[in-house]
Design a protein around this motif. Sequence first.
Motif, PDB file in Angstrom:
ATOM      1  N   ARG A  61       0.631  49.984 -13.108  1.00 23.06           N
ATOM      2  CA  ARG A  61       0.705  48.647 -12.502  1.00 23.06           C
ATOM      3  C   ARG A  61       1.989  47.936 -12.906  1.00 23.06           C
ATOM      4  N   ASP A  64       4.810  49.375 -10.974  1.00 24.94           N
ATOM      5  CA  ASP A  64       4.686  48.917  -9.588  1.00 24.94           C
ATOM      6  C   ASP A  64       5.223  47.494  -9.444  1.00 24.94           C
ATOM      7  N   ASP A  65       4.843  46.622 -10.376  1.00 25.19           N
ATOM      8  CA  ASP A  65       5.325  45.233 -10.351  1.00 25.19           C
ATOM      9  C   ASP A  65       6.848  45.175 -10.491  1.00 25.19           C
ATOM     10  N   THR A  68       8.580  46.477  -7.317  1.00 27.57           N
ATOM     11  CA  THR A  68       8.391  45.485  -6.244  1.00 27.57           C
ATOM     12  C   THR A  68       9.364  44.329  -6.413  1.00 27.57           C
ATOM     13  N   MET A  97       8.468  54.895   0.078  1.00 28.60           N
ATOM     14  CA  MET A  97       9.230  53.872  -0.647  1.00 28.60           C
ATOM     15  C   MET A  97      10.704  53.824  -0.256  1.00 28.60           C
TER      16      MET A  97
END
Length: 382
Positions: A61, A64-65, A68, A97
């Motif tokens: 996570r 991912d953050d 992003t 992606m």
Amino acid sequence: MKLMHLADLHLGKRVNGFSMMEDQEYILNRILEIMEEEQPDGLLIAGDVYDKTIPPAEAVRLMDDFLTAVAAKHVPVFLISGNHDSAERVAFGHQLMQGSGIWISPMYDGTIRHHTLEDRWGEVNIYLIPFLRPSVVRSFFPDVEIEDYTDALRTIIEDLQVDTSRRNVVLAHQFVTAAGALPETCDSEQLSVGGLDRVDGSVFSPFDYTALGHLHGPQRVGSETIRYAGSPLKYSFSELHQKKSVTVAELRAKGETEIRQIPLQPRREMIELRGTFEEILEEARKKGELQTDYYHMILTDETDVVDALSRLREYYPNIMLLDYDNRRTRSQKEVEQLDRVEERTPGELFAALYEQQNGQEMDSDRKEYLDGLIREIWEEQV
């Protein structure tokens, strides 16, 4: 062309039982702030994104953050897997992606992809070479003699047929040396005994900048343009004196590359304190507040202090290690250390043991068989 170079994030890592997730989130946010200040044209992440091949959910996570947030800045990301990563898991969704400007090295299939950025001096080709073992490379080049890691990387790079009239950048995650000199290493890295995994830095000569991952100390390898970014945080007390940083490489006209390092200040430092139990306790009382950095306490009391760790943690809650250094502990350290073990191959070390146990040297046939066996085992395990 301004490129920011990171490596060895090791997201999800625990150090001496302490989770580093909060520290990692803090430092990634600091890196995002630096990106806002620097406005780079690309971000290079040279492997060991995660600490384990199956990373914990919170580490995924966090990554991912971070990706992003970088994509929202419209900065292209170029990322490879390292020896701690699962290449399959890191590459999951890489084709999807790409639409967000995030380019991830896929599972190696005998081909290395490159991507192209452009500025007022022309094109910059960026090659992504994930961590590879010679055994993997051999399967795609059966007609080439590949004895070691240097042969493997040289074979891959020669196959690229790099156009050296243009500017070229490569990401790689290997143990790279120059002219036989060993780079600075530390306890938190996974290296082979005797340097079986060494790659001669000369194989990267076609590139204007080589963005390396694997070693945790930021450093150059021979050339100024062959560099380890190092890890953004300290992951062992052997890294105590390392200055963590983000590396910035600015490529101008062909042959003109400027390298800078931007310091990274962690949320918590790693600190070593030495003294008697009462001296260390008194220092904390004078400060009057909790000391929340990560500590290695070395007590010099001649006798063990009852319940020392829990008592010290009232003032230093993040003590990672506690050791004693006194006459008793020094007398117990009867360790016979071979001279410069890190520079001797496993075969040489085993031969020394053989001679010590058998009273004679190992013959050439046994040495040849042993070297082949060690090389085969190491390639499977590293």
